[in-house]
Write a protein that holds these residues in place. Structure first.
Motif, mmCIF file in Angstrom:
data_model
loop_
_atom_site.group_PDB
_atom_site.id
_atom_site.type_symbol
_atom_site.label_atom_id
_atom_site.label_comp_id
_atom_site.label_asym_id
_atom_site.label_seq_id
_atom_site.Cartn_x
_atom_site.Cartn_y
_atom_site.Cartn_z
ATOM 1 N N TYR A 40 0.834 -1.196 0.000
ATOM 2 C CA TYR A 40 0.000 0.000 0.000
ATOM 3 C C TYR A 40 0.869 1.245 0.000
ATOM 4 O O TYR A 40 2.038 1.203 0.402
ATOM 5 C CB TYR A 40 -0.928 0.021 1.229
ATOM 6 C CG TYR A 40 -0.214 0.098 2.550
ATOM 7 C CD1 TYR A 40 0.207 1.316 3.082
ATOM 8 C CD2 TYR A 40 0.036 -1.067 3.282
ATOM 9 C CE1 TYR A 40 0.870 1.372 4.297
ATOM 10 C CE2 TYR A 40 0.695 -1.014 4.494
ATOM 11 C CZ TYR A 40 1.110 0.207 5.001
ATOM 12 O OH TYR A 40 1.770 0.264 6.203
ATOM 13 N N LEU A 70 -4.005 0.270 -2.607
ATOM 14 C CA LEU A 70 -3.709 -1.026 -2.015
ATOM 15 C C LEU A 70 -3.688 -2.080 -3.108
ATOM 16 O O LEU A 70 -4.610 -2.165 -3.920
ATOM 17 C CB LEU A 70 -4.779 -1.393 -0.974
ATOM 18 C CG LEU A 70 -4.715 -2.821 -0.425
ATOM 19 C CD1 LEU A 70 -3.501 -3.001 0.474
ATOM 20 C CD2 LEU A 70 -5.997 -3.164 0.333
ATOM 21 N N ALA A 181 -10.577 0.870 3.326
ATOM 22 C CA ALA A 181 -10.169 0.961 1.919
ATOM 23 C C ALA A 181 -11.195 0.298 1.018
ATOM 24 O O ALA A 181 -11.600 0.863 -0.013
ATOM 25 C CB ALA A 181 -8.800 0.320 1.730
#
Length: 311
Positions: A40, A70, A181
Motif C-alpha cells: 500500500y 492497495l 479501503a
C-alpha cells in the motif's frame, strides 16, 4: 447481519507491517517485484503514475496527493514521475535510490522534492491468504479519503514505537485500514472481486446469505431467488462482478471456514463437515482433498505440527 467483507478481512489476520517514507525528485521511475504480499501507499504530496503488471494487459493509474492505493497481492508494479512514461517490464530502471532515516530518496539527491509517499506492506497471518485475497479486487484506489491517510499514519507511528500491546494495536489498525479501503472503493472497484459484488445491492443479498448460512444446500437457483433475479441473469452478473461463478465462490468460502476450524481443533471433522454443508464426512473429505490437496485429517495434523514448530 453477517458482513462478508469483514469476515474475509478478519480471516486474513493482517499483522505488523513494514512502512517507510519515500521522497522523489522528477524524473524518476522505480520497479518492484513482490511475492504476493499486500502493498500500500499514501501520496502525502505530489502525484505519480502507478503501473500494475498482468496477468493480462498492464494497467496504469495516476495517483494524486491524498490518494490511497492497495494491491492485495502485489507481484510486479512500477511507479514513476508524471513527466515520463512508466517503465515496461523488460526496461531497466536506473533511477538513483539513496537510503535515508526511515525511508529512501529517489532521483537527483540535490533536486527539488516533488513527491512524498508513505509506502509499505503487511503480512497476512492466514495460511489461506491466497484463497481469500483472490476474493478481493486486483487493486484498490481511493481518492479524497482523509480517514485512510490518518489510519496509515497511525500504523506508521505504531510500527516505529515500542509501546505495550503493540502487536495487538497494529493488527486492529490494519483490519480497520483494509475495511475502510474496501468500503471507500466499493462502488468504483475497477477489477472483479468481493468488493464489487457487495456494491451491487442484489448480489450483496446473495453474498450475505452465503456467509450467514454456509451449511444451507444452496443452488444457483436458490441464490438467484435471494437476489430477486432469474438464474441466468444472476449467474452472469455474479460471475462478472465477483470474478468467479456463484458455486465456486461458495465452495471457496466453505473450504476457508473448514481450514480455520481444522486448525483450531475445537470441532470434530464430522461437525465441521456439517457446518459447511455436507451431510457426511465422506463427501466432505472428497471435496476438501480435491480443493486443498490433502484429506482434512492430514491437514489438521500438519497445521498442529506447524503451530508447535512456530511456538
Amino acid at each position: 447481519m453477517i458482513d462478508p467483507l469483514a469476515e474475509v478481512v478478519s480471516l486474513l489476520r493482517p499483522q505488523a507491517p513494514f512502512s517507510k517514507l519515500v521522497v522523489a525528485s522528477a524524473p524518476w521511475a522505480v520497479r518492484r517485484s513482490e511475492t504476493g504480499r499486500p502493498f500500500y501507499f499514501v501520496a502525502l504530496e505530489g502525484s505519480c503514475h502507478l503501473t500494475i503488471d498482468g496477468p493480462g494487459p498492464s494497467e496504469t493509474i495516476t495517483v494524486h496527493e491524498g490518494d490511497f492505493v492497495l494491491l492485495p497481492a502485489a507481484r510486479n508494479f512500477a511507479t514513476s514521475s508524471l513527466d515520463r512514461q512508466p517503465p515496461r517490464e523488460d526496461e531497466p530502471v536506473t533511477t538513483p535510490i539513496v537510503p535515508m532515516p526511515g525511508g529512501a530518496r529517489i532521483g537527483d539527491p540535490d533536486g527539488k522534492v516533488d513527491m512524498r509517499m508513505l509506502v509499505g506492506h503487511c503480512v497476512l497471518g492466514s495460511p489461506d491468504a491466497e484463497l481469500l485475497v483472490s476474493l478481493l479486487p486486483r487493486w484498490v484506489h481511493v481518492r479524497g479519503e482523509r480517514r485512510l491517510s490518518t489510519l496509515v499514519q497511525l500504523v506508521g507511528d505504531e510500527s516505529r514505537a515500542d509501546r505495550p500491546a503493540r502487536e495487538i494495536v497494529m493488527s486492529r489498525l490494519l483490519e480497520v485500514l483494509l475495511i475502510e479501503a474496501f468500503r471507500a472503493t466499493a462502488s468504483t472497484a475497477a477489477t472483479p472481486g468481493l468488493v464489487r459484488g457487495l456494491a451491487d445491492p442484489r448480489l450483496a443479498l446473495a453474498l450475505r446469505r452465503m456467509h450467514e448460512a454456509p451449511a444451507s444446500p444452496w443452488t444457483v437457483v436458490e441464490l438467484a431467488k435471494e437476489a430477486s433475479m432469474s438464474r441466468s441473469a444472476f449467474f452472469d452478473r455474479f460471475s462478472r462482478a465477483v470474478g468467479v461463478a456463484p458455486m465456486a465462490y461458495l465452495l471457496g468460502w466453505r473450504m476457508a471456514l473448514a481450514k480455520q476450524w481444522l486448525r483450531q481443533r475445537e470441532l470434530s471433522i464430522a461437525e465441521i463437515a456439517e457446518r459447511v454443508g455436507y451431510s457426511a464426512v465422506g463427501p466432505f473429505g472428497v471435496a476438501f482433498a480435491r480443493h486443498v490437496g490433502m484429506p482434512p485429517g492430514r491437514f489438521a495434523r500438519r497445521a498442529n505440527e506447524s503451530m508447535h514448530v512456530d511456538v
